[in-house]
Design an enzyme around this catalytic site. Structure first.
Site, PDB file in Angstrom:
ATOM      1  N   MET A   1      -7.255   2.298 -24.826  1.00  0.00           N
ATOM      2  CA  MET A   1      -7.258   3.358 -23.855  1.00  0.00           C
ATOM      3  C   MET A   1      -8.686   3.795 -23.595  1.00  0.00           C
ATOM      4  O   MET A   1      -9.036   4.917 -23.911  1.00  0.00           O
ATOM      5  CB  MET A   1      -6.382   4.464 -24.409  1.00  0.00           C
ATOM      6  CG  MET A   1      -6.152   5.733 -23.620  1.00  0.00           C
ATOM      7  SD  MET A   1      -6.261   5.711 -21.882  1.00  0.00           S
ATOM      8  CE  MET A   1      -7.595   6.853 -21.681  1.00  0.00           C
ATOM      9  N   PRO A   2      -9.539   2.905 -23.075  1.00  0.00           N
ATOM     10  CA  PRO A   2     -10.901   3.326 -22.767  1.00  0.00           C
ATOM     11  C   PRO A   2     -10.957   4.305 -21.605  1.00  0.00           C
ATOM     12  O   PRO A   2     -10.134   4.262 -20.695  1.00  0.00           O
ATOM     13  CB  PRO A   2     -11.608   2.024 -22.413  1.00  0.00           C
ATOM     14  CG  PRO A   2     -10.776   0.951 -23.016  1.00  0.00           C
ATOM     15  CD  PRO A   2      -9.369   1.463 -22.960  1.00  0.00           C
ATOM     16  N   LEU A   3     -11.941   5.193 -21.673  1.00  0.00           N
ATOM     17  CA  LEU A   3     -12.256   6.127 -20.595  1.00  0.00           C
ATOM     18  C   LEU A   3     -13.693   5.835 -20.188  1.00  0.00           C
ATOM     19  O   LEU A   3     -14.592   5.864 -21.038  1.00  0.00           O
ATOM     20  CB  LEU A   3     -12.107   7.567 -21.084  1.00  0.00           C
ATOM     21  CG  LEU A   3     -12.529   8.675 -20.133  1.00  0.00           C
ATOM     22  CD1 LEU A   3     -11.665   8.674 -18.878  1.00  0.00           C
ATOM     23  CD2 LEU A   3     -12.433  10.025 -20.845  1.00  0.00           C
TER      24      LEU A   3
END
Length: 126
Positions: A1-3
């Site tokens: 879940m990269p931002l």
């Protein structure tokens, strides 16, 4: 879940900015196994007075086309995966939209999985 948060000089067309999004997602999908539909990215544009960089820091000749990329992600990837991500980002941004490798600046911020809430006030990964 990269931002992902990206910063660049103002003035690039929408197609250029969308190509950056597409190339970054592809690199993360290929190297970090980011699943389909896991795309959370922003671009902030800055005028010249609000965008500063070391034009030759570490012997790298940067230009005003520099793109700062900050990725916040779970601390679950290996050093080899991180190296491959950095390499692949530079390669894909070079292909589309045509960013020189010298102008690709990536910072990876790793966090524990329990430090995310992806909606509804829940800690989905805790």
């Amino acid at each position: 879940m990269p931002l992902l948060h990206l910063s660049l000089r103002a003035g690039k067309p929408e197609a250029y900015r969308q190509a950056i999004f597409d190339s970054l997602y592809r690199a993360m999908h290929e190297t970090f196994n980011v699943p389909e539909d896991d795309q959370f990215m922003t671009i902030t544009e800055h005028d010249a007075a609000n965008f500063r960089y070391g034009a030759s820091y570490l012997g790298i000749a940067r230009s005003d086309d520099l793109v700062f990329i900050q990725i916040t992600a779970n601390n679950t990837r290996t050093v080899e995966q991180k190296k491959e991500l950095f390499r692949r980002i530079a390669e894909l941004l070079g292909e589309r939209p045509g960013v020189r490798p010298e102008d690709v600046f990536v910072s990876l911020v790793e966090v524990a999985k329990e430090n995310w809430s992806l909606g509804n006030g829940l800690a989905q990964y805790a």
